[in-house]
Design a protein around this motif. Structure first.
Motif, PDB file in Angstrom:
ATOM      1  N   GLY A  64      34.531  22.881  13.399  1.00 35.11           N
ATOM      2  CA  GLY A  64      33.794  21.645  13.151  1.00 35.11           C
ATOM      3  C   GLY A  64      34.151  20.996  11.822  1.00 35.11           C
ATOM      4  N   TRP A  65      34.297  21.810  10.783  1.00 32.12           N
ATOM      5  CA  TRP A  65      34.672  21.288   9.476  1.00 32.12           C
ATOM      6  C   TRP A  65      36.090  20.755   9.480  1.00 32.12           C
ATOM      7  CZ3 TRP A  65      31.352  20.270   5.772  1.00 32.12           C
ATOM      8  CH2 TRP A  65      30.142  20.946   5.749  1.00 32.12           C
ATOM      9  N   LEU A  66      36.985  21.453  10.148  1.00 34.02           N
ATOM     10  CA  LEU A  66      38.382  21.023  10.201  1.00 34.02           C
ATOM     11  C   LEU A  66      38.509  19.696  10.946  1.00 34.02           C
ATOM     12  CD1 LEU A  66      41.230  22.011   9.373  1.00 34.02           C
ATOM     13  CD2 LEU A  66      41.447  22.933  11.674  1.00 34.02           C
ATOM     14  N   ILE A  67      37.786  19.569  12.044  1.00 33.29           N
ATOM     15  CA  ILE A  67      37.846  18.347  12.858  1.00 33.29           C
ATOM     16  C   ILE A  67      37.236  17.161  12.124  1.00 33.29           C
ATOM     17  CG2 ILE A  67      36.946  17.271  14.960  1.00 33.29           C
ATOM     18  CD1 ILE A  67      37.194  20.111  16.252  1.00 33.29           C
ATOM     19  N   SER A  68      36.131  17.396  11.412  1.00 37.66           N
ATOM     20  CA  SER A  68      35.425  16.286  10.774  1.00 37.66           C
ATOM     21  C   SER A  68      35.919  15.972   9.368  1.00 37.66           C
ATOM     22  CB  SER A  68      33.923  16.577  10.723  1.00 37.66           C
ATOM     23  OG  SER A  68      33.668  17.703   9.906  1.00 37.66           O
TER      24      SER A  68
END
Length: 151
Positions: A64-68
């Protein structure tokens, strides 16, 4: 004897698949004097699982952090719980227009662990044994006091 984890084939999944042994060879060839900077290895699993054991040299950034967030520079190798976990993350990144080279570990961290490859972390095989497959990260080299020339 090849296992299902070790033979990435035409899966229809996004990104290039690396077998655990291929990733180990990349780590071993990317020593401190390497000509080329190796790809950044990102572990997509939870922080708790990452702390327990992970591929040596990997960095923990949840999917989630990588995508956002903003992606680190360079090529990326993603390690998830499974191949599907990292493939889904690659799908999201490609949908956002990221054109860099994205590769991922076939079988995820489970495949790495199943093949008894080096791990780092609290619950691994002991941090000293975790580096046995990566020559330039040998424990003797890590523990030896720095010489005046190295300081």
């Amino acid at each position: 004897m090849a296992t299902a984890f070790e033979t990435p084939g035409a899966t229809g999944l996004p990104g290039d698949l690396l077998s655990p042994r291929q990733l180990l060879r990349l780590l071993a060839s990317a020593g401190p004097n390497a000509q080329e900077a190796p790809a950044l290895i990102i572990d997509l699993r939870s922080r708790r699982r990452y702390r327990r054991s992970h591929v040596p040299g990997s960095h923990n950034i949840a999917s989630g952090w990588l995508i956002s967030g903003e992606l680190p520079d360079g090529d990326l190798i993603l390690v998830g719980e499974s191949t599907r976990h990292s493939a889904t993350t690659i799908d999201h990144l490609q949908a956002q227009g990221h054109a860099r080279r994205l590769r991922h570990l076939a079988g995820g961290f489970e495949a790495w662990h199943h093949q008894d490859l080096p791990v780092a972390g609290r619950q691994g095989k002991g941090w000293l044994q975790g580096f046995r497959g990566i020559p330039w990260l040998r424990p003797a080299r890590l523990l030896r006091p720095a010489s005046p020339q190295e300081a």
